[in-house]
Enzyme design. Structure first.
Site, mmCIF file in Angstrom:
data_model
loop_
_atom_site.group_PDB
_atom_site.id
_atom_site.type_symbol
_atom_site.label_atom_id
_atom_site.label_comp_id
_atom_site.label_asym_id
_atom_site.label_seq_id
_atom_site.Cartn_x
_atom_site.Cartn_y
_atom_site.Cartn_z
ATOM 1 N N ASP A 125 0.852 -1.187 0.000
ATOM 2 C CA ASP A 125 0.000 0.000 0.000
ATOM 3 C C ASP A 125 0.890 1.241 0.000
ATOM 4 O O ASP A 125 1.773 1.373 0.861
ATOM 5 C CB ASP A 125 -0.915 -0.008 1.230
ATOM 6 C CG ASP A 125 -2.007 1.030 1.136
ATOM 7 O OD1 ASP A 125 -3.127 0.680 0.734
ATOM 8 O OD2 ASP A 125 -1.732 2.212 1.463
ATOM 9 N N ASN A 133 -3.606 12.830 -3.569
ATOM 10 C CA ASN A 133 -4.816 13.132 -4.336
ATOM 11 C C ASN A 133 -5.511 14.389 -3.815
ATOM 12 O O ASN A 133 -5.962 15.237 -4.587
ATOM 13 C CB ASN A 133 -5.793 11.948 -4.276
ATOM 14 C CG ASN A 133 -5.488 10.894 -5.324
ATOM 15 O OD1 ASN A 133 -4.865 11.183 -6.347
ATOM 16 N ND2 ASN A 133 -5.916 9.674 -5.075
ATOM 17 N N HIS A 138 -6.100 14.330 -8.743
ATOM 18 C CA HIS A 138 -6.016 12.934 -9.184
ATOM 19 C C HIS A 138 -5.024 12.739 -10.330
ATOM 20 O O HIS A 138 -4.498 11.634 -10.510
ATOM 21 C CB HIS A 138 -7.409 12.442 -9.597
ATOM 22 C CG HIS A 138 -8.337 12.270 -8.434
ATOM 23 N ND1 HIS A 138 -8.274 11.178 -7.599
ATOM 24 C CD2 HIS A 138 -9.334 13.067 -7.955
ATOM 25 C CE1 HIS A 138 -9.208 11.291 -6.657
ATOM 26 N NE2 HIS A 138 -9.865 12.429 -6.846
ATOM 27 N N ASP A 142 -2.427 9.813 -10.278
ATOM 28 C CA ASP A 142 -2.257 8.798 -11.331
ATOM 29 C C ASP A 142 -0.793 8.689 -11.759
ATOM 30 O O ASP A 142 -0.288 7.594 -12.024
ATOM 31 C CB ASP A 142 -3.134 9.150 -12.543
ATOM 32 C CG ASP A 142 -4.612 8.952 -12.271
ATOM 33 O OD1 ASP A 142 -4.955 8.334 -11.253
ATOM 34 O OD2 ASP A 142 -5.427 9.437 -13.086
ATOM 35 N N GLU A 168 -4.691 2.259 -4.418
ATOM 36 C CA GLU A 168 -3.227 2.329 -4.282
ATOM 37 C C GLU A 168 -2.660 1.055 -3.669
ATOM 38 O O GLU A 168 -1.535 1.040 -3.179
ATOM 39 C CB GLU A 168 -2.837 3.538 -3.434
ATOM 40 C CG GLU A 168 -3.190 3.451 -1.963
ATOM 41 C CD GLU A 168 -4.612 3.913 -1.634
ATOM 42 O OE1 GLU A 168 -4.877 4.215 -0.453
ATOM 43 O OE2 GLU A 168 -5.445 3.974 -2.550
#
Length: 247
Positions: A125, A133, A138, A142, A168
């Site tokens: 993770d 974010n 975002h 990404d 994630e």
């Protein structure tokens, strides 16, 4: 009959040569022996021949167009099938294996005989990804996922598979790996990820991940091994993140 397989220009050329040759012979025959080869009969035969050859040329042209259309449709179909296969197995954002494909690999690994040296799974993770974010949007999130996937992939062994498990979170399958070997892969992966620099992200902020590692026990379904890895992952988060916990 061979003319049907030719290209339209080739068929027209062949037809023209044939008509020219036959026309010359017919004209010579009716001129040299009009009783045995009446001009009217030769003209009628030449007309039949012309109609037959032109029909063949037209048929050849249409069949060539049909073959080209079928070939183009076949190529489009093959391309579409390849796209479907890709979408069915690859995560579009990270180009890693997706969850569906990873489940297929896990089932195949469970069926694999002989079991070999055993397998390990690890849940990873990205630390504090939600903050990226929330603060940067975002699009940058990404970009972090893509860069993370690229860096992590470079640390894998030949038979290892890393999949985007959700958001994630990532799942790593390490076939024929003892726990200490699997940990070395994760540590190498952590070094690669720590060295990442993502444009738009504060250079002082180091990208890291927390991981839970579990070795599959003999006869144990992978779902149970993943569950133990998940619990180890939460221990890694609770212990301050950027670390690897073994179940």
């Amino acid at each position: 009959f061979c003319a049907v397989a030719l290209r339209p220009r080739q068929t027209m050329f062949l037809s023209a040569v044939t008509l020219g040759g036959m026309g010359s012979v017919m004209w010579w025959l009716q001129a040299g022996d009009p009783l045995r080869h009446p001009p009217a009969v030769e003209a009628m035969n030449f007309g039949y021949l012309t109609a037959a050859l032109l029909s063949t040329a037209l048929l050849s042209s249409e069949m060539t167009k049909l073959r080209r259309r079928m070939k183009r449709k076949k190529q489009e179909l093959e391309k579409a099938l390849e796209t479907i296969r890709t979408l069915a197995t690859i995560d579009e954002l990270t180009t890693l294996a997706n969850r569906r494909h990873m489940n297929e690999l896990l089932c195949a690994e469970e069926r694999r005989q002989p079991p070999g040296a055993g397998s390990c799974v690890a849940l990873l993770d990205i630390d504090f990804f939600k903050q990226v974010n929330d603060r940067h949007g975002h699009a940058l999130g990404d970009a972090v996922l893509r860069e993370f996937a690229s860096a992590a992939r470079g640390a894998l062994r030949a038979n290892d598979t890393l999949a985007r498990w959700g958001g994630e979170e990532f799942l790593l399958l390490l076939p024929d790996a003892a726990p200490h070997d699997a940990r070395q892969v994760l540590e190498r992966m952590a070094d690669h990820v720590h060295a990442l620099r993502v444009e738009g992200l504060d250079p002082a902020r180091r990208i890291s991940f927390s991981a839970g590692l579990a070795a599959r026990r003999t006869g144990e379904p992978f779902t149970e091994a993943i569950s133990r890895a998940d619990k180890a992952l939460y221990r890694a988060k609770a212990s301050g993140r950027d670390r690897i916990e073994v179940a």
